[in-house]
Design an enzyme around this catalytic site. Structure first.
Site, mmCIF file in Angstrom:
data_model
loop_
_atom_site.group_PDB
_atom_site.id
_atom_site.type_symbol
_atom_site.label_atom_id
_atom_site.label_comp_id
_atom_site.label_asym_id
_atom_site.label_seq_id
_atom_site.Cartn_x
_atom_site.Cartn_y
_atom_site.Cartn_z
ATOM 1 N N ILE A 188 48.612 25.052 70.133
ATOM 2 C CA ILE A 188 49.138 26.376 69.863
ATOM 3 C C ILE A 188 50.675 26.162 71.010
ATOM 4 O O ILE A 188 50.386 25.749 72.093
ATOM 5 C CB ILE A 188 48.487 27.417 70.337
ATOM 6 C CG1 ILE A 188 47.418 27.476 69.582
ATOM 7 C CG2 ILE A 188 49.033 28.831 70.301
ATOM 8 C CD1 ILE A 188 46.056 28.459 69.845
ATOM 9 N N HIS A 189 51.695 26.725 70.256
ATOM 10 C CA HIS A 189 52.925 26.490 71.083
ATOM 11 C C HIS A 189 53.508 27.874 71.289
ATOM 12 O O HIS A 189 53.651 28.526 70.230
ATOM 13 C CB HIS A 189 53.950 25.580 70.445
ATOM 14 C CG HIS A 189 55.183 24.997 71.141
ATOM 15 N ND1 HIS A 189 55.215 24.504 72.396
ATOM 16 C CD2 HIS A 189 56.490 25.941 71.238
ATOM 17 C CE1 HIS A 189 56.550 24.619 72.886
ATOM 18 N NE2 HIS A 189 57.294 25.217 71.990
ATOM 19 N N PRO A 190 53.847 28.374 72.452
ATOM 20 C CA PRO A 190 53.986 27.591 73.669
ATOM 21 C C PRO A 190 52.865 27.925 74.492
ATOM 22 O O PRO A 190 52.904 29.179 75.110
ATOM 23 C CB PRO A 190 55.612 28.336 74.451
ATOM 24 C CG PRO A 190 55.620 29.509 73.897
ATOM 25 C CD PRO A 190 54.946 29.478 72.542
ATOM 26 N N GLU A 237 48.282 23.184 75.047
ATOM 27 C CA GLU A 237 48.593 22.117 74.148
ATOM 28 C C GLU A 237 48.805 20.869 74.892
ATOM 29 O O GLU A 237 49.047 19.686 74.363
ATOM 30 C CB GLU A 237 49.888 22.622 73.606
ATOM 31 C CG GLU A 237 51.192 22.674 74.316
ATOM 32 C CD GLU A 237 52.475 23.060 73.471
ATOM 33 O OE1 GLU A 237 52.388 22.540 72.206
ATOM 34 O OE2 GLU A 237 53.009 23.907 73.709
#
Length: 155
Positions: free
Chosen positions: A139-141, A145
């Site tokens: 999952i960004h940001p 991650e």
């Protein structure tokens, strides 16, 4: 008595549940103290689950253990020039006979360590492999991650 075991409330509660099920039910299940996720809540938090690299080498043999790690700058610190690249992530793997690398431990130094490690604790307990981690989309940001992007071996 939890001699040599984590002195934390959540493992004690879980161990009590398992004991109750053994005493009053038909369970044989024992508490797994090896994969208890823990966090040290200091200004730079540290969280871990499973083996350290040294413990894994002692248990399985140095030739059967490999670690991967990385240093990162947490996203929360992007606009703070005074904060160094102080985040650190590491996984410890056992090399299986078929070449797979089973994750035995995860270590995270950075913001929200408890949240990050808790999210990965089940995968360690269930025997996730390095390949499965590499195939997971982060999952960004988020800083979590970073656990999925470990380009450097520790040896």
């Amino acid at each position: 008595v939890a001699d040599g075991k984590p002195e934390l409330t959540p493992p004690a509660v879980m161990a009590g549940k398992f004991l109750s099920r053994r005493l009053f039910g038909d369970s044989k299940k024992l508490m797994d103290y090896r994969n208890v996720a823990t966090t040290v809540f200091t200004p730079l938090e540290y969280g871990s689950v499973g083996y350290t690299e040294e413990e894994a080498q002692k248990t399985f043999g140095k030739e059967k253990v490999v670690g991967y790690h990385n240093i990162f700058k947490p996203i929360e610190w992007t606009f703070n020039e005074e904060r160094p690249n102080a985040g650190y992530v590491k996984i410890v793997c056992r090399i299986e006979e078929n070449g797979d690398e089973t994750v035995l431990g995860m270590h995270y130094l950075g913001p929200n360590a408890g949240e990050v490690i808790q999210g990965f604790a089940v995968s360690v307990k269930k025997g996730i492999t390095r390949e499965e981690m590499d195939e997971t989309v982060g999952i960004h940001p988020t800083t979590a991650e970073e656990m999925l992007e470990l380009p450097f071996r520790t040896d």
